[in-house]
Design a protein around this motif. Sequence first.
Motif, PDB file in Angstrom:
ATOM      1  N   LEU A   1       3.806  46.323  36.778  1.00 43.75           N
ATOM      2  CA  LEU A   1       3.599  47.669  36.241  1.00 43.75           C
ATOM      3  C   LEU A   1       4.379  47.829  34.941  1.00 43.75           C
ATOM      4  O   LEU A   1       5.590  47.574  34.904  1.00 43.75           O
ATOM      5  CB  LEU A   1       4.065  48.730  37.244  1.00 43.75           C
ATOM      6  N   TYR A   2       3.705  48.259  33.891  1.00 47.11           N
ATOM      7  CA  TYR A   2       4.386  48.501  32.614  1.00 47.11           C
ATOM      8  C   TYR A   2       3.988  49.875  32.106  1.00 47.11           C
ATOM      9  O   TYR A   2       2.797  50.192  31.995  1.00 47.11           O
ATOM     10  CB  TYR A   2       4.019  47.448  31.574  1.00 47.11           C
ATOM     11  N   ALA A   3       5.001  50.693  31.800  1.00 45.43           N
ATOM     12  CA  ALA A   3       4.736  52.054  31.338  1.00 45.43           C
ATOM     13  C   ALA A   3       5.395  52.300  29.994  1.00 45.43           C
ATOM     14  O   ALA A   3       6.472  51.764  29.702  1.00 45.43           O
ATOM     15  CB  ALA A   3       5.259  53.072  32.354  1.00 45.43           C
ATOM     16  N   LEU A   4       4.759  53.113  29.193  1.00 44.52           N
ATOM     17  CA  LEU A   4       5.386  53.608  27.975  1.00 44.52           C
ATOM     18  C   LEU A   4       6.351  54.719  28.375  1.00 44.52           C
ATOM     19  O   LEU A   4       5.973  55.664  29.068  1.00 44.52           O
ATOM     20  CB  LEU A   4       4.329  54.118  27.002  1.00 44.52           C
ATOM     21  N   HIS A   5       7.610  54.599  27.943  1.00 40.71           N
ATOM     22  CA  HIS A   5       8.674  55.470  28.429  1.00 40.71           C
ATOM     23  C   HIS A   5       8.548  56.898  27.889  1.00 40.71           C
ATOM     24  O   HIS A   5       9.031  57.847  28.509  1.00 40.71           O
ATOM     25  CB  HIS A   5      10.025  54.870  28.038  1.00 40.71           C
TER      26      HIS A   5
END
Length: 316
Positions: free
Chosen positions: A113-117
Amino acid sequence: MEYIQIAGVSKPVSRLIKGSDYFRPEVYGKVCDNLDAYLEIGGNTIDTAHGYCGGDSERTIGRYMQERNNRDRIVILTKGAHHNKDGPRVNKAAIDSDLAESLERLQTDSVELYALHRDDENVPVGAIIEALNAHLEAGRIQAIGASNWSWQRIEEANAYAAAHGLTGFAFSSPNLSLAKTNEPFWAGCVSADEATCDWHERTGLPLLSWSSQARGFFTGRFSPEVRDDADVVRVFYNDGNWERLRRAEELAKTKGASVIQIALAYVLQQPFPTCALIGAQNLAELQSCDEGARIKLTAAEREWLDLRRDALTLQA
């Protein structure tokens, strides 16, 4: 432990997600004990970010997984492209740089999972989606998400992805808790309001809530007279939240639970897929969260807790 599925992710995601914003080398033994206990209760997902603890959070997780040889058991959620002293960084160069550094620190070639902070509404969603899709295609990420984005921007981004044969956001990570915020806890943060929750119910997009227990507002430590935590006072002190606390206390008695467990159950009993990021730092706190995650609330109970219903007949 219950789990949800997030599109693109090969493993199920535990509904309790372990927070890591205190993971540093000097408390490595505590971190190991805490993560071992978390895995023991069935948890499998760790939340971190490029900016947590100056990178030490990711480094500590990477060291733990290497020493335990358990990368295959863990789902990693990390985040990047946070603003810095010079301003917003939601752009391809920052995404590329932050992700590469995060993977190196975590000692892994990919994250689930990769999210833009944060968001930068001055940047067109198309450029952002295209930058993230390059990493999806390269296998460095299994699913992309948005932390602290409005539902309108996520909808716009996913519409762009659909129109261009690309993969859109598979999850969102705003704040969602029984206590409602007066203002953002940190600049640029987003809390899920009624319209946001209605959108998640319509779309079924999973919501991974940070500060799901409202920074300890429901622990019994706070009252209108106790004002020693300026941030909690600033963000959560209002008449509505004191009434939510009173109702949570009343409902907790009927269910044989603690008040903070009721607050956790509120997050996990939404009519759409949710996970709760938890800050538990010892076995007792982990067990409390595990028990709270098992509490079932009816729609009427959830609405009553949230002041959307005036009366409720409570049954033990």
